[in-house]
Design an enzyme around this catalytic site. Structure first.
Site, PDB file in Angstrom:
ATOM      1  N   ASP A  11       0.873  -1.182   0.000  1.00  0.00           N
ATOM      2  CA  ASP A  11       0.000   0.000   0.000  1.00  0.00           C
ATOM      3  C   ASP A  11       0.910   1.233   0.000  1.00  0.00           C
ATOM      4  OD1 ASP A  11      -2.164   1.733   0.225  1.00  0.00           O
ATOM      5  OD2 ASP A  11      -2.162   1.632   2.412  1.00  0.00           O
ATOM      6  N   GLU A  71      -2.685  -2.141  -4.657  1.00  0.00           N
ATOM      7  CA  GLU A  71      -4.012  -1.604  -4.945  1.00  0.00           C
ATOM      8  C   GLU A  71      -3.945  -0.754  -6.210  1.00  0.00           C
ATOM      9  OE1 GLU A  71      -6.361  -0.050  -1.588  1.00  0.00           O
ATOM     10  OE2 GLU A  71      -6.969   1.572  -2.890  1.00  0.00           O
ATOM     11  N   ASP A 143      -1.879   1.270   7.234  1.00  0.00           N
ATOM     12  CA  ASP A 143      -1.235   1.004   5.942  1.00  0.00           C
ATOM     13  C   ASP A 143      -0.782  -0.455   5.852  1.00  0.00           C
ATOM     14  OD1 ASP A 143      -0.680   4.137   5.388  1.00  0.00           O
ATOM     15  OD2 ASP A 143      -0.197   3.571   7.445  1.00  0.00           O
TER      16      ASP A 143
END
Lengths: 167, 167
Positions: A11, A71, A143
């Site tokens: 992330d 992502e 995170d």
């Protein structure tokens, strides 16, 4: 004999880059490690990107994941923060790719669905589900939890690019 | 004896990353080399970023610039294109920084002012001035011309970080 694959979820962000590693053994997932990289925001851009690359390389050296997932770009309202995020993403993706790791991208709602069962879960729900799905993951930075969610999504969706056989 | 410094200017982008190298000898500037890196847009993001890093490393190996300069983030209206640009920028800045090159950022209008005398010059004016300021630079892709403009701006503004002495 069991077949385990190690998946790195990422992330990325300029302030905090979360990472998490999950081991998949058939249908079973287990927690391996997670953390976040937080370069000093006072440093120049180049130094912050170097630090992300350096600490990410340490993670790769320590755990040797076979696959990586990230992502997919979510749409920012703000172009300035999108550019900052892009720089961290670019540095992180390059670092993974340069070691020969395949990096798969997943849409945010697909990741949330993998972890919580629906596509609009909030951060707290994701964290709670990560702790349930991955016992031992303990208290996680947001995170790092998000990074583990990406790794879980990859475990559910991807066809193994490389299988690691362990006795 | 003369003191020459080699400056690399960079204009990063995911479709085209322009680069240009200028030699500064006192008040005199001369053209060394320029080009652009254009990864196949059909490739996945990771492969495109790897290609930018790889070709940029070839440029560094071939020319050994002592300093590098890049245009400061200009504000995009569109967050999606800002994110793409950011990824190319992140990969490029990381590549330069990992070889120990200092990377200085300059605002777009300061770069234009260095080259054309005013801050709102268009691309055609910049190209024409680059050809006048750097004889021998020939016909340049817009991205390569922009990269040379950044290098010229750095030559005008920066205090040399490292001086290379040549007999």
């Amino acid at each position: 004999m069991s077949t385990i694959r190690l998946i790195l979820g990422l992330d990325p962000g300029l302030r905090h880059t979360g990472w998490g590693i999950v081991a998949q053994n058939g249908n079973r997932l287990s927690f391996v490690a997670a953390g976040r990289i937080s370069p000093d925001s006072e440093l120049p851009m180049a130094a912050r990107l170097c630090l992300i690359a350096e600490e990410l390389n340490d993670v790769l050296t320590a755990h040797h994941p076979e696959e990586a997932a990230i992502e997919e770009t979510f749409m920012h309202k703000n172009a300035s923060s999108a550019l900052k995020l892009g720089q961290a993403r670019g540095a992180a993706i390059l670092t993974l790719a340069q070691t020969g790791l395949a990096v798969t991208e997943y849409a945010a709602n697909r990741i949330k669905q993998s972890v919580t069962g629906y596509g609009h879960a909030d951060k707290a729900q994701i964290q709670a589900m990560i702790n349930m799905l991955l016992p031992g993951s303990g208290k996680l930075a947001a995170d790092a939890a998000d990074a583990l969610a990406v790794a879980i999504c990859h475990a559910h969706h991807a066809i193994p690019a490389a299988l690691k056989v362990r006795a």
